[in-house]
Design an enzyme around this catalytic site. Structure first.
Site, PDB file in Angstrom:
ATOM      1  N   PRO A   1       0.846  -1.224   0.117  1.00 49.65           N
ATOM      2  CA  PRO A   1       0.094  -0.152  -0.041  1.00 49.65           C
ATOM      3  C   PRO A   1       1.096   1.395   0.178  1.00 49.65           C
ATOM      4  O   PRO A   1       1.745   1.519   0.795  1.00 49.65           O
ATOM      5  CB  PRO A   1      -0.758  -0.017   1.389  1.00 49.65           C
ATOM      6  CG  PRO A   1       0.189  -0.991   2.206  1.00 49.65           C
ATOM      7  CD  PRO A   1       0.909  -1.614   1.264  1.00 49.65           C
ATOM      8  N   GLU A   2       0.371   2.195  -0.831  1.00 49.03           N
ATOM      9  CA  GLU A   2       1.090   3.622  -0.798  1.00 49.03           C
ATOM     10  C   GLU A   2      -0.199   4.193  -0.198  1.00 49.03           C
ATOM     11  O   GLU A   2      -1.000   3.760   0.191  1.00 49.03           O
ATOM     12  CB  GLU A   2       1.421   3.990  -2.134  1.00 49.03           C
ATOM     13  CG  GLU A   2       2.418   2.960  -2.766  1.00 49.03           C
ATOM     14  CD  GLU A   2       2.817   3.413  -4.291  1.00 49.03           C
ATOM     15  OE1 GLU A   2       2.992   4.637  -4.543  1.00 49.03           O
ATOM     16  OE2 GLU A   2       2.837   2.555  -4.968  1.00 49.03           O
TER      17      GLU A   2
ATOM     18  N   LYS B   1       1.865   6.659   5.063  1.00 51.88           N
ATOM     19  CA  LYS B   1       1.419   5.357   4.970  1.00 51.88           C
ATOM     20  C   LYS B   1       0.994   4.734   6.434  1.00 51.88           C
ATOM     21  O   LYS B   1       1.063   3.624   6.381  1.00 51.88           O
ATOM     22  CB  LYS B   1       2.445   4.513   4.211  1.00 51.88           C
ATOM     23  CG  LYS B   1       2.874   5.269   2.755  1.00 51.88           C
ATOM     24  CD  LYS B   1       4.001   4.291   2.142  1.00 51.88           C
ATOM     25  CE  LYS B   1       4.520   5.043   1.050  1.00 51.88           C
ATOM     26  NZ  LYS B   1       5.587   4.437   0.245  1.00 51.88           N
TER      27      LYS B   1
ATOM     28  N   ARG C   1      14.091  -1.166  -7.933  1.00 46.65           N
ATOM     29  CA  ARG C   1      12.671  -1.120  -8.132  1.00 46.65           C
ATOM     30  C   ARG C   1      12.407  -0.912  -9.559  1.00 46.65           C
ATOM     31  O   ARG C   1      12.973  -0.182 -10.303  1.00 46.65           O
ATOM     32  CB  ARG C   1      12.226   0.156  -7.387  1.00 46.65           C
ATOM     33  CG  ARG C   1      12.814   0.187  -5.964  1.00 46.65           C
ATOM     34  CD  ARG C   1      12.163  -0.764  -5.071  1.00 46.65           C
ATOM     35  NE  ARG C   1      10.863  -1.232  -4.838  1.00 46.65           N
ATOM     36  CZ  ARG C   1       9.984  -0.572  -4.107  1.00 46.65           C
ATOM     37  NH1 ARG C   1      10.517   0.669  -3.452  1.00 46.65           N
ATOM     38  NH2 ARG C   1       8.891  -0.891  -4.400  1.00 46.65           N
TER      39      ARG C   1
END
Length: 284
Positions: free
Chosen positions: A2-3, A58, A274
């Site tokens: 989750p962001e 977050k 990433r």
DNA sequence: CCGTTAACCTGAGAGC
DNA sequence: TGCTCTCAGGTTAACG
């Protein structure tokens, strides 16, 4: 997983479901989360009433009043859900359908409702905070979140001074700006038409302004769409978000650039391990 | 101080 | 079918 947008969606559903409810009991199946759950976690939260649910970048914050809080970070694969008797809600990407409860590490029993914390990779964690000082202090480690007014041109110009870091890693650095993760960093840079490799020190004011603007609009739009569900993001009630249908670059390797008239093809590469997606024609 | 890398974990999917 | 390998939305200690 989750962001900021996904955490916001979860926070909103928690407000509707567990706010003002009393914790009757807690079952801990596995204390070994990112940080080991403190031994008295169960006892210390028993009979507490959730006065409010908040979000900071977050992090999800359970506010029990009198400066007593529990902070929850979902890590990569953490989810919260409320099991329904009518339908199965826990069928995330990571969960073996034959053993759907395998990673249910913490179960919080409220009156009438149970809240289950499931986290296959165990990068998430709970932290109990008992006073105002510790609470305020906890968040000094992170920078303003991308939706805050503090995240403005003046702030950014000051932060990029004498720095060579590339803009993508810069946006992912929670000490600089918090709430943005890998999906939204890719999407924000696409909309800003800036290459993720660019050194921050060489970005113009116009470009910095675009980054600020598109950070806000992208995150807000994602919230409106219920977040992004790639593999396992689910809201508390079990439904997924739809923002993944709005992606311009993320997970779109070898597909056409979404901008009309652009003949670009989305290319995938890696920056600091990433995955990074860009349109070579749009982003310079 | 700065920037990068490895490490923390599990499980799905690809390739053979 | 089954094995091995890579990859995943996050964070941070350790290193040069």
């Amino acid at each position: 997983m989750p962001e900021l947008p996904e955490v916001e969606v979860v926070t909103r559903s928690l407000k509707k479901t567990v706010k003002n409810r009393k914790i009757i009991k807690i079952i801990v199946n596995n204390r070994n989360l990112r940080f080991k759950l403190q031994k008295n976690f169960k006892q210390i939260l028993k009979n507490k009433i959730v006065k409010d649910i908040k979000r900071k970048s977050k992090y999800i914050i359970f506010d029990f009043g009198n400066h007593f809080y529990t902070i929850l970070h979902l890590g990569m694969s953490g989810t919260l859900h409320i099991p329904s008797k009518k339908k199965v809600t826990n069928l995330s990407f990571y969960n073996n359908p034959n053993m759907p409860k395998k990673h249910n590490h913490v179960i919080i029993f409220f009156d009438k409702i149970n809240l289950v914390y499931n986290d296959p990779r165990r990068f998430g964690y709970f932290k109990v905070i008992k006073n105002k000082h510790d609470f305020d202090n906890y968040f000094t480690r992170i920078g303003p979140e991308a939706l805050d007014k503090e995240f403005n041109l003046k702030y950014l110009k000051n932060k990029i001074k004498y720095r060579k870091k590339n803009i993508k890693n810069f946006l992912l650095d929670q000490k600089i700006v918090s709430g943005i993760g890998n999906i939204y960093a890719n999407e924000i840079l696409y909309k800003s038409q800036i290459s993720p490799m660019r050194s921050v020190g060489k970005l113009s004011s116009t470009e910095l302004y675009k980054i600020i603007k598109f950070s806000r609009t992208t995150l807000k739009e994602a919230i409106k769409f219920g977040g992004s569900s790639i593999k396992d993001f689910k809201s508390v009630s079990g439904g997924g978000g739809n923002f993944q249908t709005k992606f311009n670059v993320y997970n779109r390797e070898n597909q056409r650039c979404t901008k009309s008239k652009c003949k670009g093809i989305i290319k995938k590469s890696y920056i600091s391990n990433r995955s990074t997606f860009i349109c070579n024609l749009c982003q310079i």
